[in-house]
Design a protein around this motif. Sequence first.
Motif, PDB file in Angstrom:
ATOM      1  N   SER A 703      37.584  14.575 129.648  1.00 31.06           N
ATOM      2  CA  SER A 703      38.008  15.945 129.949  1.00 31.06           C
ATOM      3  C   SER A 703      38.659  15.943 131.327  1.00 31.06           C
ATOM      4  CB  SER A 703      36.808  16.899 129.924  1.00 31.06           C
ATOM      5  OG  SER A 703      37.193  18.191 130.328  1.00 31.06           O
ATOM      6  N   GLY A 717      50.117  22.671 126.414  1.00 29.52           N
ATOM      7  CA  GLY A 717      49.386  21.476 126.021  1.00 29.52           C
ATOM      8  C   GLY A 717      49.502  20.394 127.075  1.00 29.52           C
ATOM      9  N   PRO A 739      46.241  20.762 122.892  1.00 26.43           N
ATOM     10  CA  PRO A 739      46.050  22.139 123.377  1.00 26.43           C
ATOM     11  C   PRO A 739      44.823  22.290 124.259  1.00 26.43           C
ATOM     12  CG  PRO A 739      45.453  21.979 121.060  1.00 26.43           C
ATOM     13  CD  PRO A 739      46.028  20.656 121.434  1.00 26.43           C
ATOM     14  N   ARG A 740      43.780  21.444 124.024  1.00 24.71           N
ATOM     15  CA  ARG A 740      42.541  21.579 124.784  1.00 24.71           C
ATOM     16  C   ARG A 740      42.468  20.502 125.851  1.00 24.71           C
ATOM     17  NH1 ARG A 740      38.092  20.442 121.955  1.00 24.71           N
ATOM     18  NH2 ARG A 740      36.776  21.752 123.294  1.00 24.71           N
ATOM     19  N   ARG A 741      41.559  20.740 126.828  1.00 33.62           N
ATOM     20  CA  ARG A 741      41.392  19.786 127.925  1.00 33.62           C
ATOM     21  C   ARG A 741      40.236  18.821 127.665  1.00 33.62           C
ATOM     22  NH1 ARG A 741      39.591  22.222 131.925  1.00 33.62           N
ATOM     23  NH2 ARG A 741      39.575  24.391 131.244  1.00 33.62           N
ATOM     24  N   HIS A 743      39.495  15.510 124.968  1.00 32.21           N
ATOM     25  CA  HIS A 743      40.147  14.702 123.939  1.00 32.21           C
ATOM     26  C   HIS A 743      39.393  13.382 123.772  1.00 32.21           C
ATOM     27  CE1 HIS A 743      43.386  13.568 121.264  1.00 32.21           C
ATOM     28  NE2 HIS A 743      43.454  12.380 121.864  1.00 32.21           N
ATOM     29  N   ASP A 791      33.665  21.184 133.022  1.00 26.42           N
ATOM     30  CA  ASP A 791      34.435  22.427 133.200  1.00 26.42           C
ATOM     31  C   ASP A 791      33.637  23.464 133.989  1.00 26.42           C
ATOM     32  OD1 ASP A 791      36.694  23.910 133.050  1.00 26.42           O
ATOM     33  OD2 ASP A 791      36.401  24.610 130.988  1.00 26.42           O
ATOM     34  N   GLN A 807      30.394  24.124 130.658  1.00 21.07           N
ATOM     35  CA  GLN A 807      30.278  23.786 129.240  1.00 21.07           C
ATOM     36  C   GLN A 807      29.137  22.786 129.055  1.00 21.07           C
ATOM     37  OE1 GLN A 807      31.994  25.194 126.793  1.00 21.07           O
ATOM     38  NE2 GLN A 807      33.145  26.446 128.288  1.00 21.07           N
TER      39      GLN A 807
END
Length: 1432
Positions: A703, A717, A739-741, A743, A791, A807
Amino acid sequence: MGTRTFFHHREEEQKEERQQSLQMTSTTRKKKFKSSEEEETFSPAELSIAAALALTSEIPQSRDYKVRREAAILELEERGEKRVRFGNEMEKLEKEVIRNCRLLRARADRMALRRKAVEKAQVEKEYIELRSGRPPMFWIPLRAHTVWERMEVKLACTVLASPPPQVTWYKNGVRIDPRLAPAGKYRIKNTFGMLTLQISRCSLEDSAEYSVEVKNQYGEAYSFATVLVRKYYGKESGFDSEIYRRSLMAREADFAFPLKPLFSREKEPFTLSSYFSSDLLEHQRDIAWFRDGELLQNSERLQLKYQDQEASLTVPSAYKEDEGFYTIRVPSLHGYKEQTTYVFVRDAAAAAAGAPGAPLNLKCHDVNKDCLTLSWVAPSDHGGSPVLGYYIERCVAGSEDWVPCNEKPVKTCRYPVLGLAEGQTYQFRVKAVNKKGISHPSKPSDPVTTSDSSRDKRVTVIPYNGGRTIELLQDDLEGHIKIPLPPTNVHASEVREDYVALAWDEPDPRGREPLVYYVEKSLVGSSSWQMVNLEVPANSPRFALFDLLEGKSYCFRVRAANKYGISEPSLPSEPVTAGAKLATLPPPSQVLAFRDTKTSVVLQWDKLKDGLEPLGYYIYCRETDTEEWQTVNNKPVTCNEFTVPGLKPGKEYVFCVKSVSEAGLSESSPESDPIVVRPAIACPSAPRGFVLLHCGKAEMTISWKAPKHKGGTKILGYFLDQHDAAEPDWHEVNSQPIPRRVHTVSNLKEGHLYEFRACAMNMAGVGQLSDPSDLFKCEEWTMPEPGPPYDVKCTEVRDSSLRLHWQAPLYTGAGPVTGYYVEMCEEGSEEWKQINKQPIGTTHLQVSDLETGTCYIFRVKALNKAGVGPPSLPSDPVVAKTKPGTNEIELGVDEEGFIYLAFEAPEKNDSSEFIWSKDYKGPPDADRVQTEEKGNKSKLKLKDPSEKDLGIYSVEVTDVDDDISASCNLTKEDLEKLLKRSHEIRNPLIKLISGWNIDVLEKGEVRLWLEVEKLSPNAELHLIFNDKELTSTPTHKINFVREKGLIELIIQNFCDDDKGMYTAQVRDGKAKNHFTLVLVDECFDRVAKEADAKRREWKKKQGPHFIENLKWKVTENCEVLLTCKATNLRKETSFQWFFNKKARADGVFDPQTGTGTLLIKKITKADEGQYKAVVSDERGEDYTQLDLTKGAFEDLLKELCRISALSATPLKIQPTEEGIKIYTDVKYFTDYMKTTWYHKEKKLESRDRLKAGSTMNQVWLHILNPTDADKGKYTLELFDGNSSHKLSTDLSGQAFEDALAEHRRLKEAAIAEKYRARVVQGLPDVATIMEDKTLCLTCCVSGDPYPEITWFKNDKVIVFKDRYKLEVKGSVVTITIEKVCNEDTGKYSIYVKNKYGSETGQVTISVYKHGEIPVGMEEEEVAGGMIMKKPK
């Protein structure tokens, strides 16, 4: 000669030998590499030592060497002989010797090379032996380099290692990747252990410490070298130059912050400050400030300072001329550094509302002996109405006595000023005027001195004798000129709406005497000329004419004059038409607005066409929801692009531009398209903060944090790259944006080290590539503790609190996560402090009790049954402080009765969204809420409010760089209040402002009215009276003014039929209400009585009536004056006074003024009663009454007593026969005034010896038979009913003795008066008697002792005999005359006397005949037939 030649050849040979030795030595030294700590180049000293060693090095003493030496000596000797003999044989010998020497030298070189080759082979052999299975070592390390910019540098080193090592190059500790740098910037090679790094076209940024890391399984090694890139300055850039010495100093200071626009106001001070990162070095302190490109100097009006890393510019009193672009320039080694900003100077508050702003940029042109021309720039703000013109004022420099130069306003921004004194220094200022008022004056012009502008042309300067000069005036050479010649070239230099300016050339030759000029004018087509300035001739060849007829054409000519005479007229000028109005320039045709920052917009507009050059442009802006234009700049800008700062973020604006010229301002340009103030879209910055969340055997989940700067739009993205530490190249992970941080990267090799990097993408494109992450080892996680949360971010940051979010970890370990621990530390500290003692189960925490202004960092640890896992990546530093403009969530109820939570973002992008959450668990239930967005505001409506909706609501704005968030706790109490308000809105009541009111109008009409809130035009009214609806009639008029909320009923003749209940029923849409008035009993009677009285009053005023009612006043003489005043009088109008219903005739009435007065000189109890004044005629009558009974009469007496007490004289002492009297005189004394006497501060009471009393004009105290005990101070206290007045006197000492003596004298005199002889009563003045009657005169006498009595007739003693008889009985004395006759007529008197005194009583006797009655006498019959006669 021969010796000199020998040494010459010897020197050449030695030189060649040194060069050969140096070449070989250099070849050898190239292999002797130095480490990074040694000098990077050979110094001159080292080169000298190397040359000396080469010259003195031992050459092997072989046979060839000896032969060569001998041959050389022989050659030199033969050469010397040759030089002496000049023979050809010697020349041949010399050539042979030289050839042999060269052969010997070549042989020696080969031997030396062979020896070196053997040595090199030995070294290579040793190297091969060392290479087999050993850790890396630098055989030749890196060395430092210094190069000029734009040159190329190559770093090289030799490494020994077996097997071959992995090589990594670093710059300042950061790994060098040629793929991330510009193409061709770096070239890295590894050729059989020879490592090179080539840097092309070096720049100053390439100055750094470079290092190379080599490692294999046996070990690793490092080598370092410094590269210094210097800027080339030409000849002055040598090592002995000042620039080089400066480069060895400390690092240069740079600007710490950018300059921001500054807003000031006229007549107020402002300071523009620039801060530096450190103290300026000595060569940087020559700071320069510029305004619009003009260098500024220190002065009284401009203070330039540098202190404590701050350079400041201060203007103590700003004018609009001080507005503009300000630039600070600081020298540096590479030139200079500068910053620029704009300073705005607003107009000062107008003296009169709506007055225009002050003009600016006042300048003087064409200065002559007695005149000059002024120009200025029109103000940007006209105050709402056009500028009608300008007033010019002047003063002598150094004074403040401003004198007007023009009577009428000048319509253009240019004006000639005449009538100035030669050699005098003046200053000028200008004021603008419109119909609302006059502006503040402009900034005064610079002082200007009037002088002859053409004098320099007539002066010839001749230099002589080393710098001295001689000035020859052309006038002195023309002394023969007497009467001057006429001027030439008469023409109009300026033609304006207000004036025409003329100019001409002086006569040539002009003569020695001073000249003056007379101007003449003539209408075109006329042959007559009129002299314009006969009384005030012009002293210079310039003149302006005013008040010319508009539209008429004129010709002008000029005459020159001196003391000898006047010249002939000049040739007429070309015809000039007066009154031509100077047109303003057109505005720019198009204005474009572009986004810049969150508070500024960039404007661009077209320049004027057809070569028109304005003085500049004024810019105006307004918000689209308002109609009021705001001035942006108050000084014209000359460019066609401008950045407008200070705008409200998120607001929509439109702009327009006006051209500025001498004629004033143009019309406004077309408005720009509306633009919302938001930052311009740009590529995002690089992502950061990579963290490993989970790891398997062949995959990793990572992340990262979002970019700090998102570029003003949504992040679409991310692109991710990976790099195996064992491989040289990077590989992309994804071809499509993530699109998300978070992967998961698959297909990794277990046990390998990987690093990652990423870049973000938005609408503007792909942003910067991030720095590589830390190396993460790919091995499966089997630890029982959970992985790190991720995060971690802060929202709702306020002065002492914030909300922390994170998170949950993706790796949970041996069991689920049971809680979290939160730690924090201050920025710059390594001491982490745990916030919560007990683990919390949620992924958010409210952090309170923070210190305002302190910067904090947070991290989170997860907990499961196995223990606490590793901490998360720390959050970004956050300062505990509420940012300006921060808004909170608003709780309210809208117009439809819906309960809402609203939040307005201070800034927002086009792609930004409002993310609502309830209790930080996610979006609220869509079935219970409805979301609306408009502009920067988001509203969350509750569809069916209940206790299910209680909780904490939070909102966050996405796609912005700074945190914009807030929260609100909806409690039960809040919900109850909102539900109540919602019910009121959904079932609205029309608000009552003023309930039923009852007014009785002037004519006796009764007005019933009430006021409610403003109503719509569709509002309805039903007025109910006693269960019946009223309609508007002439006698009952109903008015319903909806826009004011006014309801009124006007009843014409108010009577008993109007008694009852009135109800107003009002409805306006959903809103309704009713209002009731009960008008019965006492309330009705009171209104009816007042209405009847006012009705009668109004009818009364149709005839004569009183405008001032009867009132009383006590005069200074203590007289009571009753006054009243009537109006609407006629000749036949009568006026009558009454007291207690009886007419009173002592009043006065003035028909001219209508004033009636009644004066009561001495008021008494009998004057208490009812006073009335009546005025009447055929039109009617009116009266006014004054009740002077009871309290009113008492008030009058109080006032009378007050004035009487104030009129009291000082106490006086009066001796009497009874004693001593102390008294005061007053103008009028009444019994209502209370008097009290004091003797020596002791109250006195009336007794035998003390008598207190008063008369109408006097208050007294009588001391009978005074003694010494009566001496002392006496005080009289007069009380008027409200206050006391005291009078005092001192009866002692000589005053008492004198009074006592006078009392005794008066007492004796009184005793004498009491006992003296006197005639008491009885004798008439005149007695008349008829003849033959008997006359008896009787009187009483007194006296002790008894007095002697004597009667006289006509002053003769009467002898009592015959007819005259005297009878004395006690005190009664009677004289009798029998049978009176005419002889008895005469004057009779009685004289009484004793020892105390005497007195005489007289009577006149008149005898008349029978039947006669004296004329003018009244008869009074007395006993005895005598008639006593008294005069009328």
